[in-house]
Design an enzyme around this catalytic site. Structure first.
Site, mmCIF file in Angstrom:
data_model
loop_
_atom_site.group_PDB
_atom_site.id
_atom_site.type_symbol
_atom_site.label_atom_id
_atom_site.label_comp_id
_atom_site.label_asym_id
_atom_site.label_seq_id
_atom_site.Cartn_x
_atom_site.Cartn_y
_atom_site.Cartn_z
ATOM 1 N N ASP A 5 0.848 -1.192 0.000
ATOM 2 C CA ASP A 5 0.000 0.000 0.000
ATOM 3 C C ASP A 5 0.886 1.246 0.000
ATOM 4 O OD1 ASP A 5 -2.986 0.897 0.538
ATOM 5 O OD2 ASP A 5 -1.708 2.178 1.781
ATOM 6 N N ILE A 6 0.548 2.212 -0.851
ATOM 7 C CA ILE A 6 1.329 3.460 -0.913
ATOM 8 C C ILE A 6 0.973 4.318 0.295
ATOM 9 C CG2 ILE A 6 1.831 5.525 -2.280
ATOM 10 C CD1 ILE A 6 1.002 3.976 -4.767
ATOM 11 N N GLU A 57 -4.749 2.423 -4.282
ATOM 12 C CA GLU A 57 -3.283 2.481 -4.192
ATOM 13 C C GLU A 57 -2.709 1.208 -3.593
ATOM 14 O OE1 GLU A 57 -4.770 4.601 -0.397
ATOM 15 O OE2 GLU A 57 -5.471 4.168 -2.424
#
Length: 338
Positions: free
Chosen positions: A213-214, A256
């Protein structure tokens, strides 16, 4: 002067008829031979198509086989250097030395030593007229019959190649995320079930799911707009792809969040790959108002002789991911199925 008798005329007429039949038979034999060569070349081509469809043969290898079947001793194949432009680069050649596509065209059109040669150039497009590449074959000079066969067969098979490439492109579009080029969620979940089933039946081939996950992505998207967010998503996928192996599967899980399937990889090996992904993203010069772009990662591997479902493996990796985010982000955490 001796005059021809009726018998002489009959003999001459019979002789002419026999000679005409003889030449007709030779012409027919040549035509039959020509048709047989054409049929054999087309049959061999048909055998190549399934391998092209399932990616066990490349387009270059198909053209090489075609050249052998048609006794073509000189040919080149130039493909696009990028999906976004029509620049051509020669990726395969036989019987001719050239530096590039433009120099090849200049050579065959301007060099007098090539004026007697006959080249057939057949661009390969898909159904939306997207150019894949351009093969060029030198036809036979001293055998008109062979040249006719070569030209006829080549003109028949190029449209078939275009159709197959269109179908492959459509299939690729149906299983990939349009923005990033990674596999889409539906396809990666299908692959997860397939790989998971195999991992449970082959204890020597564990499977690890990596969830990525960003960090702080929403503020970046809200502040700098979707164009900036899209650029980050694409570049993060590029960094992930470079950090994993060719056999690994990279997919966009949603927003994301991304998922990587590491086949034949236990927790120990997965930790090294996950850390490599984290470092690869952190090294990229993607700086926003929220700071440099980083990712949090969680991973989870199958348990030997386990009876868990693929969804459990996914949830395990997802739990590890959110633990990594709670513990400060830009880190890797391991999940535990036991």
């Amino acid at each position: 002067d001796k005059k021809f008798s009726r018998h002489d005329y009959s003999f001459i007429s019979l002789f002419v008829t026999l000679m005409s039949s003889f030449f007709n038979m030779k012409t027919l034999a040549r035509e039959v031979e020509k048709r047989m060569i054409e049929a054999a070349a087309l049959r061999n081509f048909e055998k190549l198509l399934p391998n092209l469809k399932n990616n066990t043969l490349t387009l270059e290898e198909v053209f090489s086989e075609i050249a052998i079947d048609l006794s073509i001793d000189s040919f080149i194949f130039a493909s696009k250097t990028s999906p976004t432009n029509n620049l051509l680069k020669i990726v395969l050649s036989k019987g001719i030395k050239v530096r590039g596509w433009d120099s090849f065209l200049k050579m065959v059109m301007e060099d007098e030593s090539y004026f007697k040669e006959e080249w057939v150039i057949l661009p390969v497009f898909d159904e939306q007229m997207t150019l894949y590449g351009v093969p060029a074959f030198k036809l036979s000079n001293n055998n008109p019959s062979l040249r006719s066969i070569q030209e006829k067969v080549l003109n028949r098979i190029i449209p078939q190649l275009s159709t197959i490439l269109s179908h492959k492109k459509f299939h690729k579009e149906s299983i990939t995320d349009e923005l990033t080029g990674a596999y889409n969620r539906r396809h990666v979940l299908r692959l997860l079930k397939e790989k998971h089933k195999k991992a449970l039946t082959e204890e020597e081939s564990p499977l690890t799911v990596v969830m990525i996950d960003i960090d702080h992505f929403k503020p970046v998207n809200d502040t700098y707009g979707h164009q900036a967010g899209d650029k980050i998503l694409r570049e993060v996928v590029e960094s992930i792809t470079k950090a994993v192996r060719e056999i690994d599967i990279v997919g966009r899980y949603g927003g994301e969040e991304f998922v990587v399937l590491l086949y034949d990889t236990s927790n120990l090996g997965a930790e090294a790959i996950a850390e490599r992904i984290r470092q690869a993203v952190a090294r990229e010069p993607l700086v926003t108002g929220a700071g440099e772009v980083t990712v949090s990662i969680g991973y989870c591997a199958t348990v030997p002789s386990g009876d868990h479902e693929a969804e459990m493996l996914l949830r395990c990796a997802d739990t590890a991911l959110y633990r990594a985010k709670r513990n400060g982000r830009n880190r890797v955490d391991e999940g535990d199925l036991v």
